[in-house]
Design a protein around this motif. Structure first.
Motif, PDB file in Angstrom:
ATOM      1  N   THR A 222       3.940   5.567  -5.709  1.00 50.62           N
ATOM      2  CA  THR A 222       3.946   5.617  -7.170  1.00 50.62           C
ATOM      3  C   THR A 222       2.814   6.489  -7.701  1.00 50.62           C
ATOM      4  O   THR A 222       3.000   7.224  -8.663  1.00 50.62           O
ATOM      5  N   ILE A 223       1.644   6.442  -7.050  1.00 51.25           N
ATOM      6  CA  ILE A 223       0.530   7.263  -7.522  1.00 51.25           C
ATOM      7  C   ILE A 223       0.815   8.744  -7.276  1.00 51.25           C
ATOM      8  O   ILE A 223       0.539   9.588  -8.136  1.00 51.25           O
ATOM      9  N   LEU A 224       1.385   9.063  -6.130  1.00 51.59           N
ATOM     10  CA  LEU A 224       1.588  10.479  -5.787  1.00 51.59           C
ATOM     11  C   LEU A 224       2.761  11.109  -6.529  1.00 51.59           C
ATOM     12  O   LEU A 224       2.719  12.268  -6.904  1.00 51.59           O
TER      13      LEU A 224
ATOM     14  N   CYS B 206       0.824  -1.203   0.000  1.00 53.25           N
ATOM     15  CA  CYS B 206       0.000   0.000   0.000  1.00 53.25           C
ATOM     16  C   CYS B 206       0.862   1.258   0.000  1.00 53.25           C
ATOM     17  O   CYS B 206       0.571   2.218  -0.707  1.00 53.25           O
ATOM     18  N   VAL B 207       1.925   1.255   0.788  1.00 54.75           N
ATOM     19  CA  VAL B 207       2.826   2.407   0.824  1.00 54.75           C
ATOM     20  C   VAL B 207       3.500   2.584  -0.533  1.00 54.75           C
ATOM     21  O   VAL B 207       3.594   3.700  -1.055  1.00 54.75           O
TER      22      VAL B 207
END
Length: 41
Positions: free
Chosen positions: A36-38, A30-31
């Motif tokens: 990667t998304i941010l 999750c981290v």
């Protein structure tokens, strides 16, 4: 909830057991996904 190991509610029981045993790996994923998304999109 332990008495519901079979049938439809058994699915939730199995997911709960997997979540308990794999939580450090799930948290790390999750981290990593949040990073990667941010920062990489």
């Amino acid at each position: 909830m332990d008495r519901n190991k079979t049938g439809f509610l058994g699915t939730f029981w199995k997911c709960a057991r997997i979540g308990e045993r794999k939580s450090p790996y799930v948290a790390a994923c999750c981290v990593f996904m949040a990073f990667t998304i941010l920062f990489l999109t």
